[in-house]
Write an enzyme that holds these catalytic residues in place. Structure first.
Site, PDB file in Angstrom:
ATOM      1  N   ASP A  12      51.735  44.889  31.702  1.00 39.49           N
ATOM      2  CA  ASP A  12      50.926  43.931  32.450  1.00 39.49           C
ATOM      3  C   ASP A  12      49.618  44.651  32.743  1.00 39.49           C
ATOM      4  O   ASP A  12      49.593  45.627  33.493  1.00 39.49           O
ATOM      5  CB  ASP A  12      51.674  43.575  33.747  1.00 39.49           C
ATOM      6  CG  ASP A  12      50.851  42.722  34.705  1.00 39.49           C
ATOM      7  OD1 ASP A  12      49.642  42.527  34.470  1.00 39.49           O
ATOM      8  OD2 ASP A  12      51.435  42.264  35.703  1.00 39.49           O
ATOM      9  N   ASP A  52      52.726  37.271  32.899  1.00 36.06           N
ATOM     10  CA  ASP A  52      51.533  38.130  32.887  1.00 36.06           C
ATOM     11  C   ASP A  52      51.732  39.405  32.066  1.00 36.06           C
ATOM     12  O   ASP A  52      50.957  40.349  32.200  1.00 36.06           O
ATOM     13  CB  ASP A  52      51.100  38.461  34.318  1.00 36.06           C
ATOM     14  CG  ASP A  52      52.174  39.206  35.107  1.00 36.06           C
ATOM     15  OD1 ASP A  52      53.239  39.498  34.535  1.00 36.06           O
ATOM     16  OD2 ASP A  52      51.939  39.479  36.298  1.00 36.06           O
ATOM     17  N   GLN A  94      47.182  47.188  35.790  1.00 33.28           N
ATOM     18  CA  GLN A  94      48.331  47.366  36.702  1.00 33.28           C
ATOM     19  C   GLN A  94      49.382  48.371  36.220  1.00 33.28           C
ATOM     20  O   GLN A  94      49.801  49.235  36.965  1.00 33.28           O
ATOM     21  CB  GLN A  94      49.002  45.993  36.932  1.00 33.28           C
ATOM     22  CG  GLN A  94      50.276  46.047  37.757  1.00 33.28           C
ATOM     23  CD  GLN A  94      50.880  44.655  37.994  1.00 33.28           C
ATOM     24  OE1 GLN A  94      50.335  43.867  38.761  1.00 33.28           O
ATOM     25  NE2 GLN A  94      51.981  44.345  37.341  1.00 33.28           N
ATOM     26  N   ASN A 104      53.565  60.433  24.486  1.00 37.57           N
ATOM     27  CA  ASN A 104      54.602  59.406  24.479  1.00 37.57           C
ATOM     28  C   ASN A 104      54.280  58.423  25.589  1.00 37.57           C
ATOM     29  O   ASN A 104      53.989  58.821  26.714  1.00 37.57           O
ATOM     30  CB  ASN A 104      55.972  60.072  24.710  1.00 37.57           C
ATOM     31  CG  ASN A 104      57.115  59.113  24.443  1.00 37.57           C
ATOM     32  OD1 ASN A 104      57.154  57.997  24.953  1.00 37.57           O
ATOM     33  ND2 ASN A 104      58.054  59.557  23.622  1.00 37.57           N
ATOM     34  N   ASP A 131      59.825  38.125  32.453  1.00 33.97           N
ATOM     35  CA  ASP A 131      58.815  38.392  33.486  1.00 33.97           C
ATOM     36  C   ASP A 131      59.418  38.113  34.859  1.00 33.97           C
ATOM     37  O   ASP A 131      60.285  37.258  35.000  1.00 33.97           O
ATOM     38  CB  ASP A 131      57.580  37.509  33.260  1.00 33.97           C
ATOM     39  CG  ASP A 131      56.443  37.886  34.213  1.00 33.97           C
ATOM     40  OD1 ASP A 131      56.339  39.079  34.569  1.00 33.97           O
ATOM     41  OD2 ASP A 131      55.657  36.982  34.589  1.00 33.97           O
ATOM     42  N   TYR A 228      55.161  50.741  45.325  1.00 34.69           N
ATOM     43  CA  TYR A 228      55.339  49.484  44.620  1.00 34.69           C
ATOM     44  C   TYR A 228      54.159  49.184  43.695  1.00 34.69           C
ATOM     45  O   TYR A 228      53.035  49.090  44.130  1.00 34.69           O
ATOM     46  CB  TYR A 228      55.528  48.312  45.585  1.00 34.69           C
ATOM     47  CG  TYR A 228      55.728  47.044  44.811  1.00 34.69           C
ATOM     48  CD1 TYR A 228      56.865  46.887  44.022  1.00 34.69           C
ATOM     49  CD2 TYR A 228      54.761  46.047  44.783  1.00 34.69           C
ATOM     50  CE1 TYR A 228      57.049  45.768  43.252  1.00 34.69           C
ATOM     51  CE2 TYR A 228      54.941  44.913  44.017  1.00 34.69           C
ATOM     52  CZ  TYR A 228      56.080  44.782  43.257  1.00 34.69           C
ATOM     53  OH  TYR A 228      56.250  43.672  42.484  1.00 34.69           O
ATOM     54  N   LYS A 231      57.240  44.957  39.272  1.00 35.38           N
ATOM     55  CA  LYS A 231      58.550  45.171  38.650  1.00 35.38           C
ATOM     56  C   LYS A 231      58.324  45.524  37.194  1.00 35.38           C
ATOM     57  O   LYS A 231      57.205  45.511  36.703  1.00 35.38           O
ATOM     58  CB  LYS A 231      59.390  43.905  38.769  1.00 35.38           C
ATOM     59  CG  LYS A 231      60.109  43.808  40.095  1.00 35.38           C
ATOM     60  CD  LYS A 231      61.329  44.725  40.147  1.00 35.38           C
ATOM     61  CE  LYS A 231      61.957  44.642  41.528  1.00 35.38           C
ATOM     62  NZ  LYS A 231      62.868  45.722  41.832  1.00 35.38           N
ATOM     63  N   ASP A 232      59.414  45.797  36.515  1.00 34.71           N
ATOM     64  CA  ASP A 232      59.276  46.349  35.178  1.00 34.71           C
ATOM     65  C   ASP A 232      59.737  45.356  34.154  1.00 34.71           C
ATOM     66  O   ASP A 232      60.617  45.632  33.355  1.00 34.71           O
ATOM     67  CB  ASP A 232      60.064  47.638  35.110  1.00 34.71           C
ATOM     68  CG  ASP A 232      59.734  48.465  36.310  1.00 34.71           C
ATOM     69  OD1 ASP A 232      58.711  49.129  36.267  1.00 34.71           O
ATOM     70  OD2 ASP A 232      60.481  48.375  37.296  1.00 34.71           O
ATOM     71  N   GLN A 241      73.994  38.655  13.358  1.00 31.95           N
ATOM     72  CA  GLN A 241      74.799  38.261  12.184  1.00 31.95           C
ATOM     73  C   GLN A 241      75.415  39.473  11.470  1.00 31.95           C
ATOM     74  O   GLN A 241      75.025  40.614  11.699  1.00 31.95           O
ATOM     75  CB  GLN A 241      73.941  37.445  11.188  1.00 31.95           C
ATOM     76  CG  GLN A 241      73.203  36.260  11.782  1.00 31.95           C
ATOM     77  CD  GLN A 241      74.052  35.083  12.182  1.00 31.95           C
ATOM     78  OE1 GLN A 241      73.679  34.333  13.073  1.00 31.95           O
ATOM     79  NE2 GLN A 241      75.186  34.907  11.562  1.00 31.95           N
TER      80      GLN A 241
HETATM   81  P1  13P Z   1      54.452  41.217  38.045  1.00 33.26           P
HETATM   82  O1  13P Z   1      55.426  42.363  38.208  1.00 33.26           O
HETATM   83  O2  13P Z   1      54.835  40.286  36.943  1.00 33.26           O
HETATM   84  O3  13P Z   1      53.042  41.676  37.961  1.00 33.26           O
HETATM   85  O4  13P Z   1      54.607  40.303  39.315  1.00 33.26           O
HETATM   86  C1  13P Z   1      54.246  40.796  40.543  1.00 33.26           C
HETATM   87  C2  13P Z   1      54.834  39.942  41.580  1.00 33.26           C
HETATM   88  O5  13P Z   1      55.774  40.339  42.192  1.00 33.26           O
HETATM   89  C3  13P Z   1      54.284  38.613  41.788  1.00 33.26           C
HETATM   90  O6  13P Z   1      54.818  38.007  42.929  1.00 33.26           O
HETATM   91  P1  13P Z   2      76.552  30.065   8.261  1.00 29.04           P
HETATM   92  O1  13P Z   2      77.866  29.602   7.683  1.00 29.04           O
HETATM   93  O2  13P Z   2      75.508  28.982   8.346  1.00 29.04           O
HETATM   94  O3  13P Z   2      76.075  31.338   7.673  1.00 29.04           O
HETATM   95  O4  13P Z   2      76.839  30.387   9.817  1.00 29.04           O
HETATM   96  C1  13P Z   2      77.728  31.358  10.174  1.00 29.04           C
HETATM   97  C2  13P Z   2      77.581  31.621  11.595  1.00 29.04           C
HETATM   98  O5  13P Z   2      77.709  32.737  12.011  1.00 29.04           O
HETATM   99  C3  13P Z   2      77.230  30.513  12.510  1.00 29.04           C
HETATM  100  O6  13P Z   2      77.514  30.878  13.826  1.00 29.04           O
HETATM  101 MG    MG Z   3      51.292  41.159  37.360  1.00 27.25          MG
HETATM  102 MG    MG Z   4      54.943  40.552  34.926  1.00 26.86          MG
END
Ligand code: 13P
Ligand code: 13P
Ligand code: MG
Ligand code: MG
Length: 365
Positions: A12, A52, A94, A104, A131, A228, A231-232, A241
Site C-alpha cells: 500500500d 488500497d 505507507q 531482499n 485488503d 501501528y 495491517k498487512d 488440479q
Molecule cells: P490499510 O491497512 O488497508 O491501509 O487500512 C488501514 C485502515 O485500517 C483503514 O481503516
Molecule cells: P473436468 O472433468 O472438467 O476436468 O473436471 C474435473 C474436476 O476436477 C472438476 O472439479
Molecule cells: Mg492504506
Molecule cells: Mg490495504
C-alpha cells in the site's frame, strides 16, 4: 525442464480516497516500471489492486528471494509512491519502511508470496489478494482447501490427494516454524492455526507429489515497525488440479465468510467478503475486509488470465451473508470481539493510551 517462479509482491503506497482504493496513475506507474525495467528479468506480469493495495504478479526463472526481482518490485513501488505524493494521496509510501533497498524486500514492508516449481502440462493457479486484514486470514481457507474433506472432495476421491498435505506454520512473534503432517496431525495443527494473529500457514506441500501447493505472505508490518502502520493485507498463491485442489475446491471456503482481524484502523474483526475486481473498494467502516481471487493458466511462464472468480453470481450469497455479519458486528461499536482484543491492540494503539495515563494509574487498595 526449467522451473518457473511465481512472485506476488504487494504494498500500500497511498490510498485513493482514504484507504479505499488505488488511483489509476499509481497502477500505471507500477506497470510502466515493470514493462521497461523488467525486460530481460520477467517472463510476464500483471498489475492490479485490491482496495488500497497494489499487487505485482510476476513470473520469471530466477527463483524465490531473488535480489533483482525484489529490487524491481521495490522500485515499482517507489515509482507509484512518487505519483502518490504528487497527488497527495492518503498514506503515500505507507508500507515502505526503509529509505533504501537492501537485497531482499522482505522486512522492508511489502508483502511477499513466491513459489518456484516445474510447470505441469497444465498449470492452473489462483492468486488470492486481501485488503483490511492480516496474513492469518488465510489459515481458515487453507485448512478447508487442504485438510477438510467436507470442502475438498479430492482428499477422499483423488488418489493423488489422499495421502494429504504438509502445513508449514510460522510463529510470527517468536519467529519459529514447524511442519505438520496432515491428516494425522490435524488436531495439533488446529491448536496453532486457530490463533491466526500469531500462527500463520506459510506454505502447504503435497505429500504425494512432494511439491509446493500453496504459499502466503506472512509479514506483519506493525510488528516490524514497532508501531501501528496498517495491517498487512496479505496475498496467497494456490496451485490447482491434478493432485492439488480443483479450482472450485480452492474457492469454496470463501462461500461462507469467516471472521478476520483488520477492519477499521486495523483494529476490528469483521467478515471477509469475497468480491470481484470492480467491487474491491472497501467503503463501509473502511471495509468490510475484501478478498479477490484471480485465476491464471501458466503457459511457459506466461500468465494467461486473469479470470476474476469472485465476480461470479455464485458468490453473491456470500457477499449478502458478509453484509449481514457486518451489520451485526458494527452494532457492537468499540466492544470486543468487534474491536480486537487487548493483546492485538498492544501492537497498535494501546501503548500510547497507557503512556498517557501512566501518572494517573494507582494501585487498588
Ligand atoms: P490499510 O491497512 O488497508 O491501509 O487500512 C488501514 C485502515 O485500517 C483503514 O481503516
Ligand atoms: P473436468 O472433468 O472438467 O476436468 O473436471 C474435473 C474436476 O476436477 C472438476 O472439479
Ligand atoms: Mg492504506
Ligand atoms: Mg490495504
Amino acid at each position: 525442464m526449467s522451473k518457473v517462479t511465481l512472485s506476488v509482491i504487494k504494498a500500500d503506497v497511498g490510498g485513493f480516497v482514504g484507504h479505499s482504493s488505488v488511483h489509476q496513475n499509481l497502477l500505471a506507474a507500477a506497470k510502466d516500471h515493470l514493462e521497461t525495467r523488467g525486460k530481460g528479468l520477467l517472463i510476464d506480469f500483471h498489475v492490479d489492486h485490491v482496495g488500497d493495495d497494489i499487487e505485482l504478479i510476476m513470473t520469471h526463472s530466477l527463483g524465490v528471494d531473488n535480489e533483482d526481482i525484489h529490487k524491481l518490485a521495490w522500485d515499482a513501488f517507489l515509482a507509484a509512491t512518487a505519483e502518490a505524493k504528487r497527488l497527495k494521496l492518503y498514506g503515500a509510501g505507507q508500507d515502505l519502511l526503509s529509505d533504501s533497498f537492501s537485497g531482499n524486500i522482505k522486512g522492508l514492508g511489502p508483502g511477499v508470496a513466491e513459489m518456484e516449481f516445474e510447470e505441469r502440462p497444465s498449470e492452473p493457479v489462483i492468486v488470492f489478494m486481501a485488503d483490511k486484514t492480516e496474513p492469518g486470514a488465510w489459515n481458515y481457507p487453507l485448512y478447508k482447501m487442504f485438510a477438510d474433506p467436507f470442502n475438498t472432495a479430492g482428499l477422499v476421491i483423488d488418489p493423488k490427494m489422499h495421502k494429504g498435505f504438509d502445513f508449514e506454520v510460522h510463529d510470527l512473534i517468536e519467529h519459529k516454524k514447524v511442519v505438520f503432517h496432515c491428516p494425522e496431525e490435524l488436531y495439533d495443527l488446529l491448536v496453532f492455526i486457530g490463533a491466526p494473529g500469531r500462527y500463520c500457514v506459510k506454505s502447504v506441500y503435497s505429500r504425494t507429489l512432494g511439491e509446493i501447493a500453496a504459499t502466503s505472505s506472512t509479514q506483519r508490518l506493525n510488528l516490524m515497525a514497532g508501531r501501528y502502520v496498517g495491517k498487512d493485507d496479505p496475498v496467497l498463491i494456490v496451485r490447482c488440479q491434478s493432485g492439488m485442489p480443483a479450482v472450485g475446491e480452492a474457492l469454496e471456503p470463501f462461500s461462507k465468510p469467516h471472521i478476520v482481524a483488520g477492519w477499521m484502523r486495523g483494529s476490528h474483526h469483521g467478515p471477509l467478503m469475497p468480491c470481484g475486481a470492480e467491487q474491491a473498494i472497501p467503503t463501509r467502516f473502511d471495509g468490510p475486509p475484501r478478498v479477490m481471487a484471480f485465476g491464471f493458466q501458466l503457459s511457459q511462464g506466461k500468465l494467461i488470465g486473469p479470470q476474476d472468480f469472485f465476480a461470479d453470481v455464485a458468490f453473491d450469497r456470500a457477499r449478502q451473508i458478509a453484509n449481514e455479519m457486518a451489520d451485526y458486528f458494527r452494532s457492537m461499536g468499540p466492544f470486543e470481539p468487534h474491536r480486537l482484543g487487548l493483546e492485538e491492540l498492544e501492537y497498535t494503539t494501546m501503548p500510547e493510551v497507557l503512556k498517557k495515563l501512566a501518572g494517573r494509574m494507582e494501585p487498588i487498595e
